[in-house]
Design an enzyme around this catalytic site. Sequence first.
Site, mmCIF file in Angstrom:
data_model
loop_
_atom_site.group_PDB
_atom_site.id
_atom_site.type_symbol
_atom_site.label_atom_id
_atom_site.label_comp_id
_atom_site.label_asym_id
_atom_site.label_seq_id
_atom_site.Cartn_x
_atom_site.Cartn_y
_atom_site.Cartn_z
ATOM 1 N N GLU A 199 -60.198 48.310 -22.488
ATOM 2 C CA GLU A 199 -59.902 47.665 -21.189
ATOM 3 C C GLU A 199 -61.164 47.733 -20.340
ATOM 4 O O GLU A 199 -61.128 48.168 -19.186
ATOM 5 C CB GLU A 199 -58.736 48.391 -20.503
ATOM 6 C CG GLU A 199 -57.528 48.572 -21.436
ATOM 7 C CD GLU A 199 -56.306 49.209 -20.757
ATOM 8 O OE1 GLU A 199 -56.498 50.084 -19.906
ATOM 9 O OE2 GLU A 199 -55.179 48.795 -21.075
ATOM 10 N N CYS A 254 -48.810 50.190 -14.846
ATOM 11 C CA CYS A 254 -49.694 50.592 -13.752
ATOM 12 C C CYS A 254 -49.864 49.492 -12.709
ATOM 13 O O CYS A 254 -49.990 49.767 -11.520
ATOM 14 C CB CYS A 254 -51.062 51.006 -14.299
ATOM 15 S SG CYS A 254 -51.783 49.836 -15.458
#
Lengths: 667, 667
Positions: B313, B409
């Site tokens: 990521e 998240c």
Amino acid sequence: MVKKQEHEIPLTSFRIEDSFWSYFQKLVTDVVIPYQEQILNDELPDVEKSHAIENFRIAAGKSDGEYYGMVFQDSDVAKWLEAVAYSLTLNPNPELEKRADDIIELIGQAQQEDGYLNTYFTVKEPEHRWQNLHDCHELYCAGHMIEAAVAWYESTGKTNLLDIMCRMADHIDNRFGKGKVRGIPGHEEIELALLRLYRATGEERYLHLSQYFIDERGTQPDYFEEEEKNRGWHFWSKDGSDKNYAQNYAPVREQDHATGHSVRAMYLYTAMADLAGEIHDESLWQACLRLFDSTVNRQMYLTGGIGSSVHGEAFTVDYDLPNDTIYAETCASIGLVFFARRMLELKPDRRFSDVMERALYNGVLSGMQHDGKRFFYVNPLEVIPGLSGVQPEYKHVIPKRPKWYACACCPPNVSRLLTSLSAYAWGESVGQNDKTPSPADSENEAAASTDTCDTVYSHLYIGGTFTSKAGGGVTIRTETSYPWDGAVCYTVTPDSAASEFTLAVRIPGWCRDFLVSLNGQVLDTNSLDLRDGYLYVNRSWTNGDQLKLSFDMPVRRVYANPLVREDAGCVALMRGPLVYCLEQEDNGPQLQTVRLPKDSILTAENASDPVLGSYTAVRATALRLTPGDDLYSDEPPKAEETVLHAVPYYLWGNRSEGEMRVWIPEV
Amino acid sequence: MVKKQEHEIPLTSFRIEDSFWSYFQKLVTDVVIPYQEQILNDELPDVEKSHAIENFRIAAGKSDGEYYGMVFQDSDVAKWLEAVAYSLTLNPNPELEKRADDIIELIGQAQQEDGYLNTYFTVKEPEHRWQNLHDCHELYCAGHMIEAAVAWYESTGKTNLLDIMCRMADHIDNRFGKGKVRGIPGHEEIELALLRLYRATGEERYLHLSQYFIDERGTQPDYFEEEEKNRGWHFWSKDGSDKNYAQNYAPVREQDHATGHSVRAMYLYTAMADLAGEIHDESLWQACLRLFDSTVNRQMYLTGGIGSSVHGEAFTVDYDLPNDTIYAETCASIGLVFFARRMLELKPDRRFSDVMERALYNGVLSGMQHDGKRFFYVNPLEVIPGLSGVQPEYKHVIPKRPKWYACACCPPNVSRLLTSLSAYAWGESVGQNDKTPSPADSENEAAASTDTCDTVYSHLYIGGTFTSKAGGGVTIRTETSYPWDGAVCYTVTPDSAASEFTLAVRIPGWCRDFLVSLNGQVLDTNSLDLRDGYLYVNRSWTNGDQLKLSFDMPVRRVYANPLVREDAGCVALMRGPLVYCLEQEDNGPQLQTVRLPKDSILTAENASDPVLGSYTAVRATALRLTPGDDLYSDEPPKAEETVLHAVPYYLWGNRSEGEMRVWIPEV
């Protein structure tokens, strides 16, 4: 009804003496084959370990070591042997032949009493023989060794390897088939090999076994799912649930799009085309036409590379052709050459030979370093060191050819193709005056009267001497500097005073303008007998008759179909069959900043380089954008004039490691 | 010496009443927060299971279930609580407050006697507490709950959660630090949270602990390698060998390029900037400047998205910004807003506020469906259904926002940012007449005399009422239709008859032409006090004084730096701060065939849609190339005229699932 329009002709019928290809053939016979022999024997330091011949020694009980390598390591030896067989037709070499015979003897010793041959399952897991056809490549290895056996027999006349592989083929035939154990290979190859074995031996069981494997694929219940259920062990983590990967999403005659692992696909389609011709199977031929179309008109790179994704080494979806995360395995382009060649046997049509040429001159040749000692597995159209070969998405796109691979399928595949190139240049149809309708007829094209005559087909323009049985026997000498120059001269020498036959010569799809002259007299273009991209010249040929072709060969701008996202707004440069690319070595770094104006001047220029040798470069006036500090700006970037130096794609990556790209934004 | 140029101001000092943002704030208070509450309580069917509150019940001994979810599942509750706290300042809601208090009580019950709070390691592996800081997010979860505690305290005045989290902070402080156990978090967050806790409580130990974690990162011996060596167990397969992933390739003051997991990077840099201002640390400030530059000038998407690769990521290398395999996590754009805001506190400079605006209006808002019930994790700039979300390289690029995530998240991160938007719009510097040199001075820009006066900074153009202590107390009312319109009107109402202070208003970097008028009189552009993109207007303000800004807001063509390969030859459309995109819904499929001529007409038009509501569309005359049958052709593709309808990027993906793209080849 579909049938073969060409006979099999021996490799020796066309002796190549060519300014372009002789270099590669000599490179393979003199450098690549000995180099690969050393690697297979683990005699070279600093290369990925092979152990392939040692595996045979262990299986033969002549060594105590441990098996090492891929489950298909045997096939590296097979493909090398096949290349050696072909090389002996180019360059007799008794010492090499003796060493190959010794290896064949070893292979015989590694064969089990029941005919089974596979060193992995002989040495490592004899209890797991034939239980994981999806992953374990036993039929694949058998196929490659059968190909080697046929080649060895045809080149040397010796039956030593043929006998071994007939025993293995019989073992397979005793096991698999209707009324026997069900099975299909995960990686196709056995199908095309059995067809070659059938023709070499005349044994129809091999034809039927090949057909069994082809017919069984994609039928229900799904073989790989059943196999997976019945098996309590795994070699790899692959499961059989992906129906595209091994082309089993439908029975082959119902398939209409090329899917999955691209090498597997090509080997299957090659066998399908071959079988369609052997058994005159129209529905199989129609499937082959659809699959060829799917492959080359929606999923092929400009270079003849296929396989857009590293995941499964596979096709993805139509028009998805990323240049930088590409797979385009060398073996896949070779497989495409095989497929196109088999299609061409069934129908002389440049849609097949153009593709064969495209792959050969670009995506196949790029697989080998110009010195024959390094090889690409992946053949990208854009390379950026620092990303390519490094970042996870680009890890497989190595910017420099490695010396060898743990999975070393590609290098010996290049060797066997280049040494058997003669089989791709010419075709011959002799004594086929039976008026059986050809596939061309089925597409409503009337067969011309010349079809009843012997015909020789010139598919590729390669210098050398072709000896044909056409018209009672004839020798055709080809002289050309192709692909550097568009002139091709055929000089005909009949065995007798005159010989009537048709010389059918491909007019390449890339060519817009050409001249044809016969014995110095230019023929009227309107009067030419042109069908499916072949020029048919029928006459009674006499000694010294010359047919000259002159293809206009300008530098061309080539555009991708606008559905290809990755090439949007871009142009590529080609000349003749050659794709060109920009390398950092000639053009500096940051090749992404280069723009090619629509009106820029493109020229072909002779170039010479200590590493690349002599070649024709493309020079182009162009623009180079100047990167500013801002990442985004309302102002178009500033541009400076520059001159680009493009090299043939097949030569890329031979000098310093650096950026490379084929597609250039056009402005 | 670096120091904060702004004070902390309470959220309630700016009450937003805005035609653009009030919709989102109301959406979050009325829809998103209750929706997320239901999910956290596992009350919604057909969504990814959360179990986050149940985990607290189990840890508190109030339920017998099994822990479920990510090791950082607690943080979803923390971020939701933080959003609830902010939402109560917008919209008091006693019932919601009561339910939040109940959850806080539960959190207190889940806390261990020694202050430790983490449901995973309390329920599942108590013996492995604090042993895997690299992967296990104990400090990360603590950080988020500390942020929630500070927010809850500041919004409600209640110390219930603050007391719990001070005990946890004390527990951490007792364990980690110089002369205690060594440790740094794998996922930064605790650093910025401890600084907030320090300011809320005045407890200097929290400042020092934050500084310890920041200073320790990247020092030798490598903490993560040591931890890995000392640990006999694993949570995930990650090892600590990648020094970029968690930004530990060098001590933070020596870092000069933004690397690794982009959310981690942003949270670290945010804390670094905050700490630099707190402790007047010039070398830390200089590192922040370098890291900001690395992030936004070489690694940021046009939308304010960051993180080019799904692998880790993460950031990759400079100018590598693929649009279709992008990561650009919503949380990362939110993190960039945090970082830019902290930088802005240290130096009023539009290089920070422009980035904050870019991320807010594009890459952050795109993370949430327009109805508040679906969320993107990945925010692509090009989507192709069939590839995106399907093929392995594109699997993470889902073409439609899911309802929830196993790793959730992003959704609560959007909630807490939108409910605390007031903190990003205005800044205030009151009573700082100490002549301490500002960072601007250190860059050789003389501080104007007006700097000695109270200053209020208008960073974003958001309608509403700002109440400031400047000049002895003043209310500034902002009216605007921004971003649809470039007119902004500030009406000043001093508490007393007149008030001397400086109103500093950002002139956005995207704006080429603007007019400023004071009480109806246009000011001479040459006489304006413009520094670092802020217009400083100092005067003795009296009741009803109006400062009007009028930004010319044409549709703009935006070009990427030519080093960005993926945008080569392309242009994007922007208007004001908004990035525009083409969707299949409005423009049909095969968006890759669209070309924007250099001279095409671009217009902004009011549009309305049942799903999107009212918005300004961009219409453009353009070309659409016609795909032929050939994959490659010497002929440029044919083109037809077309009219494009582009929508603001933040609105994409709200209607039918289809293609989307931001960058369009320009011809």
